[in-house]
Design a protein around this motif. Structure first.
Motif, short mmCIF file in Angstrom:
data_model
loop_
_atom_site.label_atom_id
_atom_site.label_comp_id
_atom_site.label_asym_id
_atom_site.label_seq_id
_atom_site.Cartn_x
_atom_site.Cartn_y
_atom_site.Cartn_z
N ILE B 157 45.42 46.28 45.58
CA ILE B 157 46.44 45.68 44.92
C ILE B 157 46.59 46.08 43.39
N CYS B 318 45.23 33.01 40.58
CA CYS B 318 45.32 34.48 40.28
C CYS B 318 45.76 35.52 40.09
N ILE B 319 45.83 36.16 39.14
CA ILE B 319 46.67 36.88 38.34
C ILE B 319 46.46 38.26 38.55
N ARG B 320 45.63 38.11 39.87
CA ARG B 320 46.54 40.24 40.82
C ARG B 320 45.64 40.65 39.82
N GLY B 322 42.56 42.61 40.74
CA GLY B 322 41.31 43.30 41.20
C GLY B 322 40.21 43.51 41.13
N CYS B 324 37.78 41.33 41.58
CA CYS B 324 36.58 41.25 42.50
C CYS B 324 36.99 42.36 43.86
N ILE B 347 40.25 38.45 47.29
CA ILE B 347 40.88 37.79 47.08
C ILE B 347 41.71 37.63 48.38
N CYS B 378 36.03 37.04 37.76
CA CYS B 378 37.50 37.12 37.86
C CYS B 378 37.77 35.57 37.23
N PRO B 379 39.17 36.65 35.44
CA PRO B 379 39.26 36.01 34.56
C PRO B 379 39.50 35.12 34.52
N VAL B 380 39.92 34.36 35.87
CA VAL B 380 40.30 33.36 35.78
C VAL B 380 39.38 31.96 36.73
N ILE B 384 35.19 31.62 43.92
CA ILE B 384 35.83 32.34 45.36
C ILE B 384 34.69 32.26 46.50
S1 SF4 Z 1 39.22 38.83 39.99
FE1 SF4 Z 1 40.23 36.59 39.80
S2 SF4 Z 1 42.28 37.32 39.18
FE2 SF4 Z 1 41.54 38.97 39.64
S3 SF4 Z 1 41.66 39.83 41.36
FE3 SF4 Z 1 40.54 38.69 42.36
S4 SF4 Z 1 40.63 36.40 42.54
FE4 SF4 Z 1 42.44 37.38 41.18
#
Ligand code: SF4
Lengths: 253, 484
Positions: B157, B318-320, B322, B324, B347, B378-380, B384
């Motif tokens: 992504i 999620c803030i996308r 990547g 993860c 994700i 995951c920053p947020v 998962i």
């Molecule tokens: S690590 Fe967390 S915020 Fe980043 S893409 Fe994966 S699920 Fe989304």
């Protein structure tokens, strides 16, 4: 380092786990010996079986609940419950209480039991503060593999490193991608056999690059890596940390 | 013309593509080393665990706050954008989103679209929709451009062309761009791509972009990028259309700050991206540049299903970034295309069931060892593994079983046989008597352990039970037998 240590008990329960029970029973027995060596009385409720993790992680919470409920009934004394497997200890400590959201009475018991669950290595270090400086045996180099759930839910890697590096004559070798999963994941290894196989192949390669023997506190990972190595004709073999410690304490390699 | 967007691939063929990907040693090595590189870069941006965890707490809190007030914030965002002259459109489905954009293009007589990076536009397969209707779309993010030139879809992504080596790209440019020779010099390759794109920026009628954070309080769209193509796509053409999922809104500018710090550090291991674009409406009288008209398309596409469930709502945090996928042992080995979804990796495994239904995506939630590497980075703090287990549960549930909020495709993996196996299993392990019988049989008949044990023995030697179980050993010990 650990200024506040939980009170030292004189009696504990052992929850042996289903994998150890049927496939690696000597690891369970060695856990008992290590605990007895510290002067504890170990109780092994004979009606115990499994923590319910296989059903829980594969998306069958009703079945996990049924099995967990049967175990929760077995620990009515206020003693700590020592588990020689990080992932099972994680299941019992963190996930058992979540299984009983609809049954407050059982949930309260699950919480009480969960709060007393300790992974073996963590218990030896944090609660018993074991002293293994008198251990012996031939000089040996070993790798350490920590199961992912044990590392993340129980902090087991730190305890494993502490125990092994306190042993005279034992060199601990870190391998590449040490923190990466071995690919076991319970039912995952059956459902997605090829992905799991690719992951364990890499794990066998990176462990084999530094040692022929590795030590782990998780029998799922141990069986996964050892049987994959055997399948590939590699000499790499795993040993449960309880067995390794007991043998070093007896002065054997 | 079918109204349905064209799918190159689908998650339904996940298993087949996994086998292909695993058989491709080159691809596996590429991905693995790229992932290790990205893991190290991310780690270098988070040297202090205390600061890291505090920032992640803040990121999580900001996203949870936004989701807790989602309807109100979306209305506020819409009102504030409209006040600044932005036209706001709502789309329930990919098709609706494409149709809205096509209508805007038709009304403006537009034939050429230049695109900044937007995963939502990938999700709705906008390029195909527009091209089938005579509107040309050109990707201007270098990775997206490469993937488009190759007729593929992004495999990551954040880094869409991460599956390609520089040799692949050199060959591709040589074949597809007139007058370009083969070179493996990365700078020369980038220069070539840029030259093609520069000209096209000037010719484009519409610029399309994604959105990283939409700030409700100020009506601002925040875009991060490294190449400057995002800024060009949103300022040069006469019309700018931004696209976002409905979950991308945050309350205030202040709330976006921790996210803007977490995103580049987690994604590419950069302290900050080269460009931060804060866009608050089209060109105003007296402005020297900027689009004359601006639109925002807000897409639901199954997100409100996740929103409606207290546990699964965390998916929308999620803030996308990547991270993860960069840390996932499965993604690192099968690559992004194997998933057959717009969003691959962890994700994608938790989001796709909402976008596509569990029927189409049923193999995704199970394709994880639940190692937890994703949740750890995951920053947020999206949990998962727990969400994967929940999706497994919903896929296993009987299709007609009454639940408060059934998911689309509930019961996609239900099988009576499986259900009975687990009933039987729990019947044994919940009963000391039956379990004793199992132990007796397993240890006494251990020599009869099958040589072939489902998936296990494809890559491992068979498991054989011990001669005596731990129960046996403990019983003997209690009786004071020597030797144990
Ligand atoms: S690590 Fe967390 S915020 Fe980043 S893409 Fe994966 S699920 Fe989304």
């Amino acid at each position: 380092m650990h200024a506040v240590r939980p009170p030292r008990p004189d009696q504990v329960y052992l929850f042996g786990t289903c994998l150890i029970d049927l496939f690696v029973p000597e690891a369970g027995l060695d856990a008992v010996r290590l605990l007895e060596r510290e002067g504890l009385t170990v109780h092994y409720p004979p009606a115990q079986s499994c923590c319910g993790q296989p059903a829980f992680t594969s998306g069958n919470p009703d079945e996990a609940r049924r099995v967990a409920a049967a175990q929760i009934a077995l620990f009515d004394q206020p003693w700590p419950i020592v588990v020689p497997s990080g992932s099972c200890a994680g299941m019992m400590r963190h996930h058992w209480p979540t299984l009983f959201d609809d049954d407050p009475a059982l949930q309260a018991r699950a919480r009480d039991v969960a709060g007393r669950v300790h992974e073996l290595a963590g218990f030896l270090v944090e609660v018993l503060a074991v002293d293994y400086s008198a251990a012996g045996g031939e000089p040996v180099t070993v790798g350490l593999h920590t199961s992912c759930s044990a590392r993340r839910e129980m902090g087991t890697r730190v305890h494993g490193v502490q125990l092994l590096s306190a042993l005279p004559g034992v060199t601990l070798d870190t391998h590449a991608s040490e923190s990466e999963c071995c690919g076991f994941g319970g039912v995952f290894s059956l459902k997605h056999a090829d992905i799991s196989g690719a992951i364990v192949r890499d794990k066998v390669a990176s462990l084999s690059a530094v040692c022929d023997r590795f030590v782990t506190a998780d029998c799922g990972c141990m069986l996964n890596i050892t049987h994959a190595a055997e399948h590939q004709g590699r000499p790499l073999r795993g040993e449960h940390i309880a067995t390794f410690l007991r043998r070093r304490l007896e002065g054997a390699a | 013309m079918s109204a349905q967007p064209l799918h190159f691939v689908s998650p339904a063929q996940f298993r087949g593509r996994v086998s292909e990907a695993l058989a491709d040693d080159g691809l596996r090595d590429n991905f693995r080393s790229a992932m290790h590189f990205l893991r190290d870069k991310r780690a270098s941006q988070f040297p202090d665990p205390v600061e890291t965890e505090a920032l992640r707490d803040l990121g999580e809190a900001v996203r949870k706050h936004a989701l807790a007030h989602l309807p109100a914030l979306l209305e506020k965002l819409e009102a504030n954008l409209q006040a600044r002259g932005v036209e706001v459109h709502w789309a329930d489905t990919p098709d609706e989103a494409c149709a809205i954009i096509h209508r805007i293009a038709t009304e403006a007589g537009a034939r050429r679209v230049i695109k900044g990076k937007s995963m939502v536009s990938e999700e709705v397969e906008l390029n195909h929709y527009l091209e089938a209707r005579g509107v040309e779309c050109l990707e201007s993010d270098m990775g997206e451009y490469i993937v488009q030139l190759a007729g593929e879809r992004p495999s990551h992504i954040v880094m869409p062309a991460i599956h390609k080596t520089k040799q692949d790209i050199a060959r591709l440019f040589e074949q597809k761009i007139p007058g370009v020779g083969y070179t493996e010099d990365v700078d020369a390759l980038i220069h070539t791509g840029r030259q093609v794109l520069r000209e096209r920026f000037m010719q484009a009628d519409i610029g399309i972009s994604g959105v990283n954070f939409a700030i409700a309080e100020t009506g601002t769209l925040w875009l991060v990028e490294n190449e400057g193509n995002g800024r060009l796509s949103t300022t040069v053409p006469d019309i700018h259309i931004a696209m976002m999922g409905i979950e991308k809104v945050v309350d205030t500018l202040e709330h976006a700050l921790p996210l803007a710090s977490l995103l580049p550090r987690s994604a590419t291991g950069q302290a900050a991206t080269t460009y931060f674009n804060l866009i608050s409406g089209p060109r105003r009288p007296g402005d020297q540049d900027g689009p004359r008209r601006m639109h925002l398309v807000l897409l639901d596409n199954g997100r409100s299903q996740a929103y409606a469930d207290a546990q699964l709502r965390a998916t929308l945090q999620c803030i996308r970034c990547g991270a993860c996928m960069n840390h996932c042992p499965v993604y690192a080995r099968v690559g992004g295309h194997a998933y057959g979804t717009t969003y691959p990796g962890p994700i994608g495994q938790i989001l796709s069931p909402h976008l596509l239904g569990l029927e189409a995506s049923r193999d995704l939630p199970t394709a994880s060892s639940l190692c937890g590497a994703c949740a750890e980075v995951c920053p947020v703090r999206i949990p998962i593994p727990s969400l994967l287990m929940r999706l497994r549960t919903e896929a296993n549930r009987a299709p007609g079983a009454a639940v408060a909020q059934p998911l689309a495709g509930q019961g996609a993996s239900f099988s009576l046989g499986q259900k009975l196996v687990w009933r039987f299993w729990s019947g044994i392990y919940a009963s000391p008597g039956r379990y004793r019988l199992l132990r007796w049989a397993a240890t006494r008949l251990r020599r009869l352990a099958p040589r072939s044990q489902m998936g296990w023995t494809q890559h491992r030697t068979p498991l054989v039970p011990a001669a005596r179980s731990l129960h046996d050993l403990m019983k003997a010990r209690a009786r004071g037998r020597p030797g144990v």
